[in-house]
Design a protein around this motif. Structure first.
Motif, mmCIF file in Angstrom:
data_model
loop_
_atom_site.group_PDB
_atom_site.id
_atom_site.type_symbol
_atom_site.label_atom_id
_atom_site.label_comp_id
_atom_site.label_asym_id
_atom_site.label_seq_id
_atom_site.Cartn_x
_atom_site.Cartn_y
_atom_site.Cartn_z
ATOM 1 N N TYR A 24 0.847 -1.194 0.000
ATOM 2 C CA TYR A 24 0.000 0.000 0.000
ATOM 3 C C TYR A 24 0.884 1.245 0.000
ATOM 4 N N ASP A 35 -4.170 4.555 0.337
ATOM 5 C CA ASP A 35 -3.596 4.392 -1.000
ATOM 6 C C ASP A 35 -4.664 4.879 -1.977
ATOM 7 N N LYS A 37 -6.178 2.288 -4.486
ATOM 8 C CA LYS A 37 -7.013 1.241 -3.884
ATOM 9 C C LYS A 37 -8.299 1.808 -3.300
ATOM 10 N N MET A 57 -5.419 -0.938 4.795
ATOM 11 C CA MET A 57 -5.065 0.475 4.984
ATOM 12 C C MET A 57 -5.455 0.984 6.371
#
Length: 343
Positions: A196, A239, A242, A315
């Motif tokens: 990430y 990120d 993502k 994350m």
């Protein structure tokens, strides 16, 4: 007409093999040392035909093309005969390979794990196999990846059979590529290998990007998507690629589930130690059983939602759902804010 049908069937077989080879290559990229293959069960219900095996020796693939299923027919033929996975740790000594080890061993094949491929009606249509050049047993991540590959191979085989006369090459290969890539994201998540690139990201551009990507589907079904409760400048730690994919997956899921003229609403919320994005659809909602399985890879129609939740948790956040029959569905994406503080 007969020649046209024959040509279409031949084209379908070629495209099926291309799609299967692409899937198998992606599987092999995730597991160094593996050589994957798919055998397709013929219409007679007993004969296996070569489906795809990009890195198995051509001589070996040709030798087992036409293999008959049975109680001692190697890993693949036995798996289909039994209707369940067959794990052979050592081809050189396992009795299931007694009649076939002279074909496999000269090519350095020592272990073979095979899983039946079934269609939507649970009818066996082929087998997926993973070969290794040393005796060994599969790890839990390898078993999970085999399950994913079997599901995707089923989609490819069923599509090729169902649409042999009306096949769309570009559409089939693109779908197979997309599904295979989803399976590799999922495999990396399950194996803890996902990376990430986390940074401070404003919510506004993330939402606009996802809405832009889903716009054609919204227009096709005449679905409105509003973002009246969004704080454009609200920052998240994530990120961006993502996070944008999560939002797209959620909007796509809601749009596909919604009826024409329904509404999807997006809004941001501030939470105790982060921030959230809520996506709600005014549709029929989900039952308790559907809610319980919505993030399970092999219970839902696809892998987008399980992957999205994996991304969110990777994350430092989460993805949850709230729904009830006839009350609509709401997904809540929670992510940290800079320094883990609310603003």
């Amino acid at each position: 007409m007969t020649s046209q049908v024959s040509s279409s069937l031949a084209e379908a077989n070629v495209e099926r093999r291309e799609a299967l080879d692409r899937l198998l290559l992606l599987i092999e990229q995730q597991l160094p040392g593996v050589r994957a293959s798919v055998l397709v069960l013929d219409d007679d219900g007993v004969t296996l035909r070569h489906g795809g095996a990009p890195n198995l020796p051509a001589e070996y693939s040709a030798a087992i093309d036409g293999l008959q299923i049975g109680p001692k027919a190697g890993s693949c033929g036995t798996a289909i005969f039994r209707g369940k996975a067959v794990i052979v740790e050592d081809i050189a000594s396992d009795p299931l390979w007694e009649n076939y080890r002279d074909v496999a061993l000269p090519h350095g094949l020592r272990a073979c794990w095979s899983t039946p491929i079934t269609d939507d009606a649970k009818k066996v249509i082929g087998s997926f196999a993973m070969y290794y050049d040393v005796p060994r047993l599969p790890t839990p991540p390898e078993r999970q990846l085999a399950k994913t590959a079997t599901l995707l191979a089923s989609n490819i085989i069923v599509r090729a059979r169902s649409h042999a006369q009306l096949i769309d090459r570009a559409g089939m290969l693109e779908q197979a590529r997309s599904q295979a890539e989803e399976a590799m994201t999922l495999a990396k998540l399950e194996a803890g290998r996902m990376t990430y690139n986390v940074e401070n990201v404003r919510v506004g551009p993330l939402i606009r990007n996802a809405r832009s990507r889903i716009a054609p589907l919204l227009a096709e079904k005449r679905i409105t998507c509003t973002c009246d409760g969004c704080e454009d400048e609200l920052e998240l730690r994530c990120d961006p690629e993502k996070a944008s994919q999560i939002l797209f997956n959620l909007l796509a899921h809601e749009a596909k589930s919604a009826s024409e003229n329904e509404c999807i609403t997006v809004k941001t919320v501030r939470q105790e130690s982060g921030a959230g994005i809520r996506i709600r659809c005014s549709g029929t909602g989900m039952s308790t059983d559907e809610i319980a399985s919505v993030f399970e890879p092999f219970e839902t129609a696809g892998l987008a939602l399980p992957i999205s939740r994996g991304f969110a948790r990777g994350m430092g956040g989460d993805l949850t759902v709230q729904s009830s029959p006839n009350q609509g569905t709401e997904f809540i994406l929670s992510l940290p804010q800079p320094d883990g503080r609310s603003k």
